[in-house]
Every structure is written in structure tokens, then in C-alpha cells.
Design an enzyme around this catalytic site. Structure first.
Site: not given
Length: 406
Positions: A5, A55, A108-110
Site C-alpha cells: 500500500d 475508482r 486510494l488503496s491498491c
């Protein structure tokens, strides 16, 4: 298996900037997750939610790209293509959304980690969910697609991030309540909850989370900045127990002081008068790359930080050989391990300070091997009001590492 992350290496987009085809990029990310078999069969709703909740709708106009030395801004208005590539870089790539004093503080987390943690949560329609760490709001939106409107409460400590996330969530009408507060305290006013999920790393699971979860409810949280656990609250509410679910690196909670850098510890350590010795070692490869061993070391040596170096930078290594660096949080001791220049099955250790950190790490490695080298997924955690510990294979075995034999 490991996803990060935080960016670890530069990944500069190729070609000149131009209009971003977000539809193509969304489809490419969906397909990449599929090729890596990361869409969970038991939770088909997650893939549907990711397709329905774009996203990029939760990404700010400015993102940040790691160029190998520092974070540099990528603005949507002037670099639309690069901006889109940051948002949809790949299954294991986050999009950094906030940088403070040179440090990434929100992202924005993977996608792969988001998917894995939502699968671990095992949420069902109609369940009340508490999210800790709203960030951009994307994860909260995905949770709401599963639970339903009005059933997800998200807590964010940064008022600016909370306001931005609330605006984005309201715009798509998913019915998430965003509150400003300390995530470690949970949000008792909205409880009890059927599910609790945390999006930042903690070194200890706050008991408040267990208290605010119904008996039989589930808590998913990153632990120790290395992996995430899924805990089930006991029927009497007096404990929570569960297994490690995956390996990832997460940002710590806001306000948490970062661990000292290796250079900082080395710079405040004793003069270079320590011993230089050769230690028995089957090779440093596993110590650098084996996630199961690295997790076991994290459990056995919670106050020791291990980092990797690819070149000789004056730390006492012989030649440009990969090195393992260790230092303690107290900034009193540090050590390095290098492959022997002779190419045999030994490693050269340099150790400074009152602790012999290389010796401690190698002893913990030996203990892990002697216990049958349990894998990451063999570990679990038990949390009570007064204690919590990591165990291996079964809760009844007690804290890891087990008592020394003999």
C-alpha cells in the site's frame, strides 16, 4: 501474494500526456485482477461493486507519484493521462492522494488489497458496518453497495478528507454516514455493529472495536503494517480470535510517529567499534523475500525494523551486495547482514549497540525453522480486554514464538 500500500519503485508512465480513456483503464484493471485470480469466488458481489462504483470518482484532482526520491504531483487538469494511470495503475498499486512533509498520509488503496479485505470481512446485506479511516471514501462506497443505504458509518480523523469523502459519497447516493473522530475509539453512537473494518495499520487492536461489535461479528484490520487479520467476537463478548488473511503494507493511523529510519538510528548509535563476525546462515535470500519468515520475525521481534538495501552505501559491506538492515525503535542498536564475499553459505554481520540485532533475528529464524516454518496463514491473533497475542496453527498454542526447548 504480497501487495503493498506504498509505492516501492518509480513507475513513470510512458509517452506524452493526452486525454484519459477511463473506461479502458477500468476494464484493464478488472481484467488484470482476473488474470491474477484475485477476484474471490465466494464474494462475487465485490467485483460487481467495483464495476459499479468507479475508482476515479473518488480520486482528488491532484495525485502523487513516487519518482524514486520524492513524491511529485500529478494534476488531472494538466496531465489527464498520467493521472488516470495513477488511479488505475494495476492490482497492487495504490494512488497516493495526500502528502504531508514529504510523507504519504492517505491513498486510494491498491485494488487487490481492497478486494481481499472486503472478502475477509464476509459482510452480508442488511448488516451494520463501521469503517475506520474513510480516506477517499471509495471503500465505504463499496461497503454500502453490500449492506444497503444508511447502514455504513465511516470515521475519519482528518476533517478535510472527511468533507471531501462525504461530498463524493453523497454525489453517488450510497447513504454512508461520515463522522470526524479518532478511529481507534470506534464510533459507539452507531453501534453495535455486525462488521468492523479498518483501513490503516495498527500495532494493537483497540478493545473499543471489540466492545462495539456484536457477538459473532467480524473485525478486519491491518496489523503491524505487514498483514491483515480477521477476528470473530466470542459469543460472550469477552474476546476476539481469528486468522491472518493476507500480507500487505499499510499506512499507520494519522498522528502516529513513523519508525526511525535506519540512517537515523545508525547516526545516533555508538562509534564503529563493534565486532565483525561471520555467522552460520543458509543464505540471505529468505530473509529478504520470504513473506512467511518475514511475518514470523515481525511477531517475534516487534520492536525491530528490517529494511533492505541493494548497494554498498558505506555501511560496512564488501562490494555492491544486497544487505539486510536492522534497527530497534529505541534507537540504541543497529546491525547489517551481508552475503559473504567468498560466496559460501555464511553471512557477515556488523552489530552496534547494547543489543545484537543480527543474532536476535537469526535466532528467531532458527526458532521458526525448528517449529516447521509455519506459513503466514498459519498465524492468528487473540484479543482480550487486557492482552493480545499472535499464535501459530491454533489459539491453544499460546503466544508466538513458543517457549524455547531444552
Amino acid at each position: 501474494m504480497p501487495f503493498h500500500d506504498e509505492p516501492n519503485a518509480p513507475n513513470e508512465p510512458a509517452g506524452s500526456d493526452g486525454p484519459a480513456d477511463l473506461g479502458e483503464r477500468r476494464a484493464a484493471l478488472d481484467a488484470a485482477i482476473g488474470r491474477q485470480a484475485l477476484w474471490p469466488d465466494r464474494s462475487p458481489w465485490i467485483r460487481e461493486a467495483v464495476r459499479d462504483v468507479p475508482r476515479h470518482a473518488f480520486a482528488p484532482e491532484r495525485l502523487w507519484w513516487w519518482d524514486g526520491h520524492a513524491y511529485v504531483p500529478v494534476d488531472r487538469g494538466s496531465e489527464a493521462r498520467r493521472w488516470a494511470e495513477q488511479v488505475y495503475a494495476g492490482p497492487g498499486d495504490p494512488a497516493v492522494t495526500q502528502v504531508i512533509d514529504g510523507q504519504a498520509t492517505s491513498s486510494l488503496s491498491c485494488a487487490a488489497v481492497v478486494v481481499d479485505m472486503l472478502d475477509s470481512l464476509k459482510s452480508e446485506p442488511g448488516q451494520r458496518v463501521l469503517e475506520l479511516g474513510t480516506g477517499s471514501g471509495w471503500n465505504a462506497a463499496l461497503l454500502a453497495r453490500r449492506s444497503g443505504p444508511g447502514l455504513v458509518t465511516s470515521v475519519e480523523t482528518d476533517p478535510g478528507l472527511a468533507a471531501q469523502a462525504r461530498t463524493r459519497l453523497d454525489a453517488i447516493g450510497v447513504g454512508v454516514t461520515v463522522e470526524i473522530g479518532d478511529g481507534d475509539a470506534g464510533w459507539p453512537a452507531g453501534g453495535p455493529y455486525d462488521r468492523v473494518i479498518c483501513t490503516y495499520a495498527v500495532d494493537a487492536i483497540p478493545w473499543a472495536w471489540v466492545e462495539q461489535t456484536r457477538p459473532g461479528g467480524r473485525i478486519v484490520a491491518p496489523w503491524g503494517r505487514l498483514g491483515h487479520v480477521a477476528l470473530t467476537v466470542a459469543e460472550d463478548g469477552a474476546s476476539a480470535t481469528g486468522w491472518v488473511q493476507g500480507l500487505a503494507t499499510f499506512m499507520p493511523s494519522r498522528g502516529t510517529s513513523p519508525p526511525p529510519a535506519w540512517q537515523q538510528v545508525r547516526g545516533t548509535g555508538p562509534p564503529p567499534e563493534a565486532e565483525r563476525l561471520t555467522v552460520r546462515d543458509p543464505g540471505l535470500g529468505p530473509l529478504r523475500t520470504d513473506p512467511h519468515l518475514l511475518f514470523a520475525l515481525r511477531v517475534a521481534l516487534p520492536d525491530v525494523h528490517l529494511t533492505l538495501s541493494e548497494t554498498n552505501d558505506g555501511d560496512g559491506s564488501d562490494g555492491d551486495t544486497p544487505a539486510v538492515r536492522l534497527h530497534d525503535t529505541a534507537r540504541t542498536s543497529w546491525a547489517t547482514l551481508h552475503p559473504s564475499p567468498d560466496g559460501d553459505a555464511t553471512a557477515v554481520a556488523r552489530q552496534f549497540g547494547p543489543r545484537r540485532l543480527a543474532d536476535e533475528a537469526l535466532a528467531a529464524w532458527d526458532e521458526w525453522t525448528a517449529e516447521g516454518a509455519p506459513e503466514l496463514y498459519d498465524f492468528g491473533m487473540t484479543v482480550t480486554p487486557h492482552d493480545q497475542y499472535v499464535w501459530a496453527r491454533h489459539p491453544a498454542t499460546g503466544p508466538w514464538p513458543p517457549p524455547r526447548r531444552g
